[in-house]
Motif scaffolding. Structure first.
Motif, PDB file in Angstrom:
ATOM      1  N   SER A 126      -4.915   2.378  -4.431  1.00  0.00           N
ATOM      2  CA  SER A 126      -4.075   2.415  -5.676  1.00  0.00           C
ATOM      3  C   SER A 126      -5.150   2.963  -6.805  1.00  0.00           C
TER       4      SER A 126
ATOM      5  N   SER B 105       2.144   1.680  -3.405  1.00  0.00           N
ATOM      6  CA  SER B 105       1.247   2.110  -4.510  1.00  0.00           C
ATOM      7  C   SER B 105       1.057   3.785  -4.378  1.00  0.00           C
ATOM      8  N   GLN B 106       1.414   4.418  -3.119  1.00  0.00           N
ATOM      9  CA  GLN B 106       1.462   5.965  -3.228  1.00  0.00           C
ATOM     10  C   GLN B 106       2.511   6.642  -3.804  1.00  0.00           C
TER      11      GLN B 106
ATOM     12  N   LYS C 238       2.784   5.746  -9.160  1.00  0.00           N
ATOM     13  CA  LYS C 238       1.369   6.250  -9.207  1.00  0.00           C
ATOM     14  C   LYS C 238       0.784   5.336 -10.551  1.00  0.00           C
TER      15      LYS C 238
ATOM     16  N   SER D 147       0.801  -1.229   0.077  1.00  0.00           N
ATOM     17  CA  SER D 147       0.040   0.065   0.125  1.00  0.00           C
ATOM     18  C   SER D 147       0.791   1.275  -0.098  1.00  0.00           C
TER      19      SER D 147
ATOM     20  N   ARG E  42      -5.411  -0.619  -9.094  1.00  0.00           N
ATOM     21  CA  ARG E  42      -4.280  -0.981  -9.822  1.00  0.00           C
ATOM     22  C   ARG E  42      -3.586  -2.339  -9.195  1.00  0.00           C
ATOM     23  N   LEU E  43      -4.251  -2.887  -8.433  1.00  0.00           N
ATOM     24  CA  LEU E  43      -3.723  -4.166  -7.665  1.00  0.00           C
ATOM     25  C   LEU E  43      -4.070  -5.425  -8.589  1.00  0.00           C
TER      26      LEU E  43
ATOM     27  N   ASP F 147      -6.541  -1.913  -3.381  1.00  0.00           N
ATOM     28  CA  ASP F 147      -7.153  -1.633  -4.599  1.00  0.00           C
ATOM     29  C   ASP F 147      -7.810  -0.259  -4.723  1.00  0.00           C
TER      30      ASP F 147
ATOM     31  N   LYS G   6       0.733  -0.712 -12.406  1.00  0.00           N
ATOM     32  CA  LYS G   6       0.057  -1.783 -11.471  1.00  0.00           C
ATOM     33  C   LYS G   6       0.934  -2.084 -10.450  1.00  0.00           C
ATOM     34  N   ILE G   7       0.317  -2.601  -9.380  1.00  0.00           N
ATOM     35  CA  ILE G   7       1.319  -3.295  -8.113  1.00  0.00           C
ATOM     36  C   ILE G   7       0.550  -4.646  -8.002  1.00  0.00           C
TER      37      ILE G   7
END
Length: 323
Positions: free
Chosen positions: A83, A49-50, A53, A46, A86-87, A80, A56-57
């Protein structure tokens, strides 16, 4: 070419964050975060994910024993949302030794357990109230309190042995391969993709340096580590052309640990499973794996020397130079 990066367990938390900032300027297909016995996977995912940007992660991997399927679904829905959709949820069984000895849980029925986990997670992500009566899990009147950003999150499964490979092609959106000799990898991909097309990712031990010898030694040490501690990889590789090397590496590990057994890793093993050497050599080896049928190569970063400098060399070589 789609390309992804795994910021692995060899890095500290601060090093993962530093590498993530570098990656944020390059927008790779995806950034993957492992969970072994160091960083807790969902929290670091998480955070990444910040920082990154636009890519995908992915979790590579969350094991299906130390969390319930409901808790994994809650974590997936949370990340998700954070993000903005994008998960990629990467799931795996981990190993018998880790689950039983380090988590204190029984390692049983991994294939059936995986099937039920995927079913339950998908039902929960739909946002509906669910009741589930499986062979292993029984849920009653569960509903997510939050509304998921997406009702469907891509689920990729880590697969080694054939039963898990077949399950992956039956129920998953993608596969995460690791430590598969290139000829076996190519044959498996051709066979499985002929019955159904899914996204084929494979994580590659990657060691790049301007000094080829340093890169090769680093790759040997990493490969020897997984062979030494990973029974599932020893057995799989022994069945796929490397029985002699595996036995020698493991015997030396039992005698003297990891100090010298990496020297028994053969050039054939490195060429068949890893990406290592000077930048131009690494690019050629990556292309070879992509031609074998891998649609998403995941570059497992193994630093040589100073971490930031090593990572910048890797990124500038494989994803282009950016300020």
């Amino acid at each position: 070419m789609r390309i992804a990066y795994s910021l692995g367990s060899a890095l500290s938390i601060n090093e993962v964050l530093t590498c993530s900032k570098i990656l944020s300027k390059h927008n790779p297909d995806s950034v993957w975060i492992p969970e072994t016995w160091g960083m807790e996977g969902l929290s670091i995912l998480s955070t990444v994910s910040q920082i990154v940007k636009n890519s995908k992660i992915g979790s590579s991997i969350i094991n299906i024993y130390s969390r319930t399927p409901s808790l994994i679904a809650m974590g997936a829905a949370t990340i998700d949302t954070l993000s903005n959709g994008r998960l990629i949820l990467g799931l795996g069984t981990s190993s018998e030794s880790i689950i039983q000895e380090w988590h204190g849980l029984e390692f049983n029925q991994p294939v059936q357990r995986m099937r039920e986990y995927v079913e339950i997670i998908r039902l929960i992500m739909s946002g509906n109230k669910i009741n589930y009566d499986g062979k292993l899990f029984h849920l009653k009147n569960f509903t997510l309190l939050i509304k998921p950003t997406r009702k469907e999150i891509p689920i990729y499964l880590a697969a080694v042995n054939q039963k898990m490979v077949e399950l992956t092609w039956d129920i998953a959106d993608g596969v995460i391969f690791y430590l598969r000799p290139i000829l076996e990898l190519q044959n498996t991909i051709q066979k499985m993709q002929s019955r159904k097309k899914i996204d084929v990712s494979c994580q590659f031990i990657t060691c790049m340096s301007e000094d080829s010898e340093k890169a090769i030694d680093r790759a040997k040490k990493t490969l020897a580590f997984y062979i030494s501690v990973g029974k599932i990889y020893r057995e799989f590789l022994a069945k796929n052309g490397f029985a002699k090397e595996i036995q020698e590496i493991y015997d030396e590990y039992k005698k003297s640990g990891l100090r010298t057994n990496y020297k028994l890793v053969s050039t054939n093993m490195l060429d068949s499973m890893t990406i290592c050497g000077i930048p131009e050599e690494c690019k050629k080896k990556l292309d070879r794996f992509v031609k074998s049928g891998v649609s998403l190569p995941i570059i497992q970063f193994n630093p040589i020397g100073e971490v930031t400098k090593s990572f910048k060399l890797l990124i500038s070589t494989l994803s282009g130079s950016k300020n």
